[in-house]
Scaffold this motif. Structure first.
Motif, mmCIF file in Angstrom:
data_model
loop_
_atom_site.group_PDB
_atom_site.id
_atom_site.type_symbol
_atom_site.label_atom_id
_atom_site.label_comp_id
_atom_site.label_asym_id
_atom_site.label_seq_id
_atom_site.Cartn_x
_atom_site.Cartn_y
_atom_site.Cartn_z
ATOM 1 N N TRP A 288 0.648 -1.554 0.271
ATOM 2 C CA TRP A 288 0.002 -0.096 -0.013
ATOM 3 C C TRP A 288 0.881 1.298 -0.191
ATOM 4 O O TRP A 288 1.786 1.199 0.263
ATOM 5 C CB TRP A 288 -1.494 -0.039 0.892
ATOM 6 C CG TRP A 288 0.142 -0.297 2.931
ATOM 7 C CD1 TRP A 288 0.249 0.381 3.077
ATOM 8 C CD2 TRP A 288 -0.910 -0.118 3.945
ATOM 9 N NE1 TRP A 288 0.692 -0.026 4.396
ATOM 10 C CE2 TRP A 288 -0.084 -0.241 4.979
ATOM 11 C CE3 TRP A 288 -2.518 -0.421 4.132
ATOM 12 C CZ2 TRP A 288 -0.738 -0.578 6.011
ATOM 13 C CZ3 TRP A 288 -2.775 -0.292 5.337
ATOM 14 C CH2 TRP A 288 -1.684 -1.203 6.333
ATOM 15 N N ASN A 289 -0.151 2.351 -0.268
ATOM 16 C CA ASN A 289 0.753 3.752 -0.480
ATOM 17 C C ASN A 289 1.445 3.949 1.355
ATOM 18 O O ASN A 289 0.728 3.877 2.279
ATOM 19 C CB ASN A 289 0.320 4.910 -1.297
ATOM 20 C CG ASN A 289 -1.022 4.642 -0.870
ATOM 21 O OD1 ASN A 289 -1.609 4.998 0.122
ATOM 22 N ND2 ASN A 289 -1.820 5.222 -1.544
ATOM 23 N N GLY A 290 1.972 5.646 1.049
ATOM 24 C CA GLY A 290 2.768 6.024 2.406
ATOM 25 C C GLY A 290 0.996 6.432 3.228
ATOM 26 O O GLY A 290 1.087 6.514 4.628
ATOM 27 N N GLN A 291 -0.138 6.538 2.866
ATOM 28 C CA GLN A 291 -1.479 6.415 3.444
ATOM 29 C C GLN A 291 -2.438 5.399 3.612
ATOM 30 O O GLN A 291 -3.038 5.389 4.729
ATOM 31 C CB GLN A 291 -2.187 7.902 2.048
ATOM 32 C CG GLN A 291 -1.537 8.576 2.739
ATOM 33 C CD GLN A 291 -0.634 8.793 1.430
ATOM 34 O OE1 GLN A 291 -0.236 8.426 0.541
ATOM 35 N NE2 GLN A 291 0.090 9.543 2.019
ATOM 36 N N CYS A 292 -1.502 4.518 3.574
ATOM 37 C CA CYS A 292 -2.104 3.356 3.773
ATOM 38 C C CYS A 292 -3.071 2.886 2.931
ATOM 39 O O CYS A 292 -4.238 2.090 3.310
ATOM 40 C CB CYS A 292 -2.686 3.125 5.941
ATOM 41 S SG CYS A 292 -1.262 3.445 6.915
ATOM 42 N N GLN A 293 -3.185 2.961 1.911
ATOM 43 C CA GLN A 293 -3.851 2.287 0.688
ATOM 44 C C GLN A 293 -3.528 1.877 -0.345
ATOM 45 O O GLN A 293 -2.365 1.633 -1.244
ATOM 46 C CB GLN A 293 -5.194 3.441 0.092
ATOM 47 C CG GLN A 293 -5.418 4.997 1.434
ATOM 48 C CD GLN A 293 -5.662 6.217 0.962
ATOM 49 O OE1 GLN A 293 -5.546 6.768 0.028
ATOM 50 N NE2 GLN A 293 -6.977 7.166 1.206
ATOM 51 N N GLU B 111 -3.613 0.545 -4.113
ATOM 52 C CA GLU B 111 -3.060 1.406 -5.538
ATOM 53 C C GLU B 111 -3.956 0.067 -6.607
ATOM 54 O O GLU B 111 -4.406 0.237 -7.860
ATOM 55 C CB GLU B 111 -2.762 1.763 -6.166
ATOM 56 C CG GLU B 111 -2.475 3.007 -4.681
ATOM 57 C CD GLU B 111 -1.195 4.271 -5.271
ATOM 58 O OE1 GLU B 111 -0.759 3.906 -6.612
ATOM 59 O OE2 GLU B 111 -1.270 5.019 -4.831
ATOM 60 N N ASN C 202 8.429 0.673 -0.417
ATOM 61 C CA ASN C 202 8.117 1.547 0.690
ATOM 62 C C ASN C 202 9.214 1.104 1.390
ATOM 63 O O ASN C 202 9.444 1.903 2.315
ATOM 64 C CB ASN C 202 6.892 0.464 1.384
ATOM 65 C CG ASN C 202 5.585 1.219 1.140
ATOM 66 O OD1 ASN C 202 5.536 1.820 0.391
ATOM 67 N ND2 ASN C 202 4.920 0.128 1.443
#
Length: 137
Positions: free
Chosen positions: A35-40, A42, A56
């Motif tokens: 996941w990305n830096g916002q915990c989502q 993609e 990451n």
């Protein structure tokens, strides 16, 4: 930078090292998922999640002043061995693009599940930034 440990007479491993000796500042990267830096998440694509997971790891290493070539060990956990094996080419391409041609000691294993339900892979890493006073032979 680090000493690759390859016992005499052993077949050379492809994509990993049997062992690595290193001395310096230790960096421990907790299990990262795709996941990305916002915990989502993609993507639900296996290779896409591997790429994000590796990115990451590189981001966490950078916080300590470390780079991918400082990685000494990685442990890969994935939820589907067949999916992992079916995507080796794409995984290798993503790995080389993000980490480069640096192959630390590695272990990989299938697990029943990861804590994040959408995660298909989780990777934990250890890195060593060489002590400036210590020079490899």
């Amino acid at each position: 930078m680090h000493e690759i440990l390859q016992p005499e007479g052993w077949a050379k491993p492809v994509g990993y090292a049997n062992g690595v000796a290193a001395q310096g500042r230790l960096i421990f990267v907790g299990g990262q998922v795709g996941w990305n830096g916002q915990c989502q998440f993609e993507t639900d694509d296996f290779v896409g999640q591997v790429r994000q997971t590796l990115e990451n790891i590189v981001a966490v290493l950078a916080e300590a002043g470390a780079e991918p070539q400082h990685i000494t060990s990685m442990t890969w956990y994935f939820t589907d061995k067949a999916e992992y094996l079916a995507n080796l080419r794409g995984i290798g391409e993503a790995y080389r693009e993000v980490i480069g041609r640096h192959f630390p000691a590695m272990a990989a294993m299938q697990v029943v599940a990861l804590v994040e339900d959408r995660a298909k892979v989780e990777i934990q890493a250890t890195a060593v930034i060489p002590d400036e006073r210590v020079r490899p032979d």
